[in-house]
Design a protein around this motif. Sequence first.
Motif, PDB file in Angstrom:
ATOM      1  N   UNK A   7       0.843  -1.184   0.000  1.00 34.88           N
ATOM      2  CA  UNK A   7       0.000   0.000   0.000  1.00 34.88           C
ATOM      3  C   UNK A   7       0.887   1.246   0.000  1.00 34.88           C
ATOM      4  N   UNK A   8       0.282   2.356  -0.375  1.00 32.18           N
ATOM      5  CA  UNK A   8       1.006   3.624  -0.358  1.00 32.18           C
ATOM      6  C   UNK A   8       1.491   3.919   1.061  1.00 32.18           C
ATOM      7  N   UNK A   9       0.636   3.706   2.037  1.00 33.05           N
ATOM      8  CA  UNK A   9       1.002   3.966   3.430  1.00 33.05           C
ATOM      9  C   UNK A   9       2.169   3.113   3.898  1.00 33.05           C
ATOM     10  N   UNK A  10       2.154   1.844   3.516  1.00 27.77           N
ATOM     11  CA  UNK A  10       3.249   0.948   3.895  1.00 27.77           C
ATOM     12  C   UNK A  10       4.549   1.356   3.204  1.00 27.77           C
ATOM     13  N   UNK A  11       4.436   1.789   1.948  1.00 29.82           N
ATOM     14  CA  UNK A  11       5.625   2.231   1.212  1.00 29.82           C
ATOM     15  C   UNK A  11       6.220   3.476   1.865  1.00 29.82           C
ATOM     16  N   UNK A  12       5.366   4.418   2.242  1.00 32.08           N
ATOM     17  CA  UNK A  12       5.849   5.633   2.896  1.00 32.08           C
ATOM     18  C   UNK A  12       6.482   5.317   4.247  1.00 32.08           C
ATOM     19  N   UNK A  39      14.727   1.900  -1.718  1.00 33.35           N
ATOM     20  CA  UNK A  39      14.159   3.239  -1.579  1.00 33.35           C
ATOM     21  C   UNK A  39      13.796   3.820  -2.940  1.00 33.35           C
ATOM     22  N   UNK A  40      14.650   3.628  -3.916  1.00 35.35           N
ATOM     23  CA  UNK A  40      14.383   4.133  -5.272  1.00 35.35           C
ATOM     24  C   UNK A  40      13.109   3.502  -5.835  1.00 35.35           C
ATOM     25  N   UNK A  41      12.937   2.204  -5.649  1.00 38.02           N
ATOM     26  CA  UNK A  41      11.732   1.516  -6.113  1.00 38.02           C
ATOM     27  C   UNK A  41      10.488   2.023  -5.379  1.00 38.02           C
ATOM     28  N   UNK A  42      10.617   2.228  -4.078  1.00 34.76           N
ATOM     29  CA  UNK A  42       9.486   2.727  -3.298  1.00 34.76           C
ATOM     30  C   UNK A  42       9.093   4.139  -3.721  1.00 34.76           C
ATOM     31  N   UNK A  43      10.075   4.975  -3.982  1.00 35.55           N
ATOM     32  CA  UNK A  43       9.802   6.343  -4.431  1.00 35.55           C
ATOM     33  C   UNK A  43       9.087   6.316  -5.778  1.00 35.55           C
ATOM     34  N   UNK A  44       9.550   5.472  -6.689  1.00 41.68           N
ATOM     35  CA  UNK A  44       8.907   5.355  -8.000  1.00 41.68           C
ATOM     36  C   UNK A  44       7.460   4.880  -7.845  1.00 41.68           C
ATOM     37  N   UNK A  45       7.251   3.898  -6.970  1.00 36.15           N
ATOM     38  CA  UNK A  45       5.899   3.394  -6.716  1.00 36.15           C
ATOM     39  C   UNK A  45       5.003   4.500  -6.178  1.00 36.15           C
ATOM     40  N   UNK A  46       5.490   5.247  -5.195  1.00 36.75           N
ATOM     41  CA  UNK A  46       4.695   6.314  -4.584  1.00 36.75           C
ATOM     42  C   UNK A  46       4.391   7.416  -5.594  1.00 36.75           C
TER      43      UNK A  46
END
Length: 71
Positions: A7-12, A39-46
């Motif tokens: 989820x977006x919340x979990x990624x953040x 972190x790069x993957x999470x930022x792209x996802x968000x």
Amino acid sequence: MATRKITYGAAMKRLEEIMDGIENNRFDIDELVPVLKEAKELIAYCNDKLYKVDKEIAGIISSKDDNVSRQ
């Protein structure tokens, strides 16, 4: 990360954990590159998630405005 749903919340939350770990030198040098890749993957996802939600909201607002102006 590409194979699992998050989820977006979990990624953040994970990004905050990574940032805190970097700021407080909690990562060993051997962990740093994989963590930065994550972190790069999470930022792209968000970013992608925010873009899609923004477009969807704009479409909803536009649709509502069209309905109001026809009345």
